[in-house]
Each structure stands twice: as structure tokens, then as C-alpha cells.
Enzyme design. Structure first.
Site, PDB file in Angstrom:
ATOM      1  N   ARG A 103       1.081  -1.013  -0.008  1.00 48.42           N
ATOM      2  CA  ARG A 103      -0.198  -0.066  -0.183  1.00 48.42           C
ATOM      3  C   ARG A 103       0.864   1.065  -0.289  1.00 48.42           C
ATOM      4  NH1 ARG A 103      -5.759   1.374   3.656  1.00 48.42           N
ATOM      5  NH2 ARG A 103      -5.809  -0.067   1.779  1.00 48.42           N
ATOM      6  N   HIS A 131      -7.439   0.071  -6.133  1.00 48.45           N
ATOM      7  CA  HIS A 131      -8.066  -0.658  -5.159  1.00 48.45           C
ATOM      8  C   HIS A 131      -8.561  -1.873  -5.879  1.00 48.45           C
ATOM      9  CE1 HIS A 131      -7.779  -1.960  -0.805  1.00 48.45           C
ATOM     10  NE2 HIS A 131      -8.179  -1.083  -0.057  1.00 48.45           N
ATOM     11  N   GLN A 134      -9.338  -4.924  -3.332  1.00 54.22           N
ATOM     12  CA  GLN A 134     -10.901  -3.971  -2.468  1.00 54.22           C
ATOM     13  C   GLN A 134     -11.964  -3.966  -3.896  1.00 54.22           C
ATOM     14  OE1 GLN A 134     -11.779  -2.280   0.199  1.00 54.22           O
ATOM     15  NE2 GLN A 134     -13.860  -3.377  -0.528  1.00 54.22           N
ATOM     16  N   ASP A 230     -18.085   7.270  -2.356  1.00 53.44           N
ATOM     17  CA  ASP A 230     -16.626   6.904  -1.185  1.00 53.44           C
ATOM     18  C   ASP A 230     -15.990   7.750  -0.678  1.00 53.44           C
ATOM     19  OD1 ASP A 230     -13.224   5.866  -0.964  1.00 53.44           O
ATOM     20  OD2 ASP A 230     -12.417   6.709  -3.212  1.00 53.44           O
ATOM     21  N   CYS A 270     -16.269   0.854   1.189  1.00 53.08           N
ATOM     22  CA  CYS A 270     -15.178  -0.411   1.110  1.00 53.08           C
ATOM     23  C   CYS A 270     -14.857   0.306   2.392  1.00 53.08           C
ATOM     24  CB  CYS A 270     -14.155  -0.182   0.505  1.00 53.08           C
ATOM     25  SG  CYS A 270     -14.000   2.506   0.990  1.00 53.08           S
ATOM     26  N   ARG A 298     -13.418  -9.100   2.536  1.00 52.59           N
ATOM     27  CA  ARG A 298     -11.695  -9.237   1.694  1.00 52.59           C
ATOM     28  C   ARG A 298     -11.138 -10.551   2.180  1.00 52.59           C
ATOM     29  NH1 ARG A 298      -9.581  -3.763   1.441  1.00 52.59           N
ATOM     30  NH2 ARG A 298      -7.844  -4.891   0.227  1.00 52.59           N
TER      31      ARG A 298
HETATM   32  N1   CP Z   1     -11.417  -0.609   2.948  1.00 50.52           N
HETATM   33  C1   CP Z   1     -10.133  -0.315   2.441  1.00 50.52           C
HETATM   34  O1   CP Z   1      -8.421  -0.479   2.411  1.00 50.52           O
HETATM   35  O2   CP Z   1      -9.431  -0.349   3.641  1.00 50.52           O
HETATM   36  P1   CP Z   1      -8.191  -0.481   5.271  1.00 50.52           P
HETATM   37  O3   CP Z   1      -7.918   0.934   5.054  1.00 50.52           O
HETATM   38  O4   CP Z   1      -8.330  -0.546   5.935  1.00 50.52           O
HETATM   39  O5   CP Z   1      -6.774  -1.563   4.571  1.00 50.52           O
END
Ligand code: CP
Length: 344
Positions: A103, A131, A134, A230, A270, A298
């Protein structure tokens, strides 16, 4: 075809469908506590240059559940960008592990790791781009709830602009690849750019997806099976927070907007969510919200990704030689063999 899962556009409809198909027995096996040790003695480096709950936890639990190990590397732990280059980091990391999930605020970091690490790299979210883990989970969640992908109507309201609209853009991309319908409302200030729109429409012309992009949130929700959105404010948005509130608050998912959806429509997010910003508490905590089922998925999506990208035929043979396989494990193996065959 790619060794990495960093951009949905790299994958065909059939490949994405196979990753989705694999989630079903992975979830069943996890729930029954009978997943095979497909990733025995394999390690996933988990490089997080930003905070995370769901992504970090789901990958670590998935690796453990498949008999492997997730090595969490926190923001600030690496020499990256201070004492060591991305390339050197990628080479060293790839020499010691079987895969990397990353990330980062920048997609270029994740693409750079993928270029120079010999192992598979999975994109755990690039804040400025996409992403894809997700998005895989979200499509699976809709499939699980509705029993279909083809013919699904997903509505998205909010930012789809380049550099910010991460969730809307990736769901639009999934729809265009897999052939479900995507109805999107974004303000002109935070609207998907022409280059991306062209790619989406080219994909959709092959898959049969109907993609509608407009500025009117009321127009896109009326036939929605699922509605999502979002964040309005997030890290990196501080300088333009005032503008974002003024422009994006009319796209908030509140009772007034949700009441325009069909009665079977379910709300997705998400997470993390800011109640009172992109969605009201009444909707996200209401009876038609499935956000926590989505969050749990997830984990099940990561089981599929970890097995597909870190494992190989040798791992399957080891599991087969251990004998006495359940029907669910046999199904996992059949789908994985189909996946590996697609990658050769
Ligand atoms: N939805 C998501 O990516 O959550 P986090 O930021 O907690 O990983």
C-alpha cells in the site's frame, strides 16, 4: 496476463472470473476451518506505507489460514526513499519472500516493486490510482448477495477523477471488464477523465456492460441493485477540503437519495467511512447496509489472491500427497489449476 495483481486492466474477463470463482470454496473452507496448507512455508511481505485495518489484517490472516506467513512492514520501517532505492528494496525483498503486497500513496512505488522484484506484487491500494483487491472483494460481495454478475446494476456517486476517485474508477473498470452495468454520478470538478473513459468504453463494447456517466446522482440510483460511494475527505485532501465538501456533499448517500433506489437495493462502502460526510449513519447503519459482510469478504478475496499469486503446481502436489482431501479442497485445486494454466 501478469505475474502481479496491480491493475485490473491487466486481466481478462475469464481471469477475473476465475479469481472470483476461487473465493467461493476459499470462504467455505475458511469457515469450516479446513483450508489446505497451499502456502506452506511461503511468506508474503506486507509493505504498508500508509495505515490500514482491512487490507493488512485480511492478507495476514489469509496467509496464516493457508499455512504461510505474512510479514507486516509498517509505515516508516523501511529505508525506502531515505537510505535505499525502490529498486534495491524490491530486489532484496523479492529474494527473501514469495510475494509482496504494498500500500502506498503512489502507484509508481507499487509498479516499481513489481518491475524489480522477481516475485508477484499485489496492489494493496495506491492512494493516487486504484484499489484492485477491494474491487475484487466488492464484485464477489455483489455476486454472493444476488447470485449474478451479468445483469447486475451498480450505482456509484462521488469522485471518479484521476488521482483521487480510487474506488469509483476501479469498480467502473471491473464492470467494463466483467460485463455488469455501472451507473455513475460525479460532479464535473471530480469527473472521470477522457482517457480513462475511453478505456472503459472500449472494454464495455467487448463485455456488453452498460456504463452511464452523468452529473445527476438521482438519475443513477433508480435501477440500482447496489449503491456505493467513496470518502469525501481523506489524507492528502487537506488543501482542497473546503472545495471538496462544497462540491461533493450533494452526492452524499442519505435517506433522501437511498429512498429513490428500488426496495431491494443494498448499500456498500469499502470502509473506513465518515458518517455525516459521504454517507449518513441512517443509511450505513440501516437494515439495507451490507458493509460489514463486504469488509469480511476482504479476507476471502485475499485467500484467493494469495493462493493464485504466491502458489504453484508444487504446492498443489504437496497438498494432494497429504491425502484425504475434502470435496471443497478438490474444488479449490481444480480452480487453481485452471488459473495456473491461464498464466502459462
Ligand atoms: N477498505 C480498505 O482498504 O480498508 P483499510 O484502509 O482499513 O485497509
Amino acid at each position: 496476463m501478469s505475474k502481479d495483481y496491480i491493475d485490473i486492466q491487466d486481466y481478462s474477463k475469464e481471469e477475473l472470473e476465475t479469481l472470483l470463482e476461487l473465493i467461493v470454496p476459499m470462504k467455505a473452507g475458511y469457515k469450516a476451518r479446513e483450508l489446505p496448507a497451499l502456502l506452506d512455508r511461503r511468506t508474503l511481505s506486507m509493505v504498508f506505507l500508509g495505515s490500514s485495518l482491512r487490507t493488512r489484517m485480511s492478507f495476514e490472516v489469509a496467509m496464516n489460514a493457508l499455512g504461510g506467513n505474512g510479514l507486516y512492514i509498517r509505515p516508516g520501517d523501511l529505508h525506502l526513499g531515505v537510505k535505499e532505492t525502490l529498486k534495491d528494496t524490491a530486489i532484496v525483498m523479492g529474494s527473501m519472500c514469495d510475494g509482496i503486497v504494498c500500500r502506498s500513496p503512489q502507484y509508481s512505488d507499487i509498479a516499481g516493486l513489481a518491475k524489480d522484484a522477481k516475485v508477484s506484487v499485489i496492489n494493496g491500494m495506491a492512494d493516487d490510482c486504484n484499489h484492485p483487491t477491494q474491487a475484487l472483494c466488492d464484485v464477489f460481495t455483489m455476486y454472493e448477495k444476488s447470485g449474478k454478475i451479468k445483469g447486475l446494476n451498480l450505482a456509484f456517486v462521488g469522485d471518479t477523477s484521476k488521482g483521487f476517485g480510487v474506488i469509483g474508477r476501479d469498480l467502473m473498470l471491473m464492470a467494463s471488464k466483467l460485463g455488469f452495468n455501472f451507473y455513475c454520478a460525479s460532479p464535473k470538478e471530480y469527473m472521470v477523465d477522457d482517457e480513462y473513459r475511453k478505456m472503459i468504453m472500449d472494454n464495455a463494447s467487448k463485455s456488453g456492460a452498460e456504463i452511464v456517466i452523468t452529473e445527476d446522482p438521482k438519475e443513477v440510483v433508480k435501477n440500482a441493485d447496489f449503491l456505493t460511494c467513496d470518502a469525501i475527505t481523506w489524507y492528502g485532501f487537506e488543501d482542497e477540503e473546503e472545495d471538496r465538501f462544497r462540491i461533493l456533499m450533494p452526492y452524499q448517500v442519505n435517506k433522501e437519495l437511498f429512498d429513490l433506489t428500488p426496495s431491494h437495493c443494498q448499500f456498500m462502502h469499502c470502509l473506513p467511512a465518515k458518517r455525516g460526510e459521504e454517507v449518513t449513519a441512517e443509511v450505513i447503519d440501516g437494515p439495507r447496509s451490507i458493509v460489514f459482510d463486504q469488509a469480511e469478504n476482504r479476507l476471502h478475496a485475499e485467500l484467493s489472491l494469495c493462493a493464485a499469486f504466491l502458489g504453484d503446481e508444487k504446492d498443489i502436489k504437496n497438498v494432494e500427497e497429504s491425502g484425504n482431501l475434502s470435496e471443497n479442497t478438490k474444488q479449490i485445486i481444480t480452480i487453481l489449476r485452471k488459473w495456473y494454466a491461464m498464466q502459462n
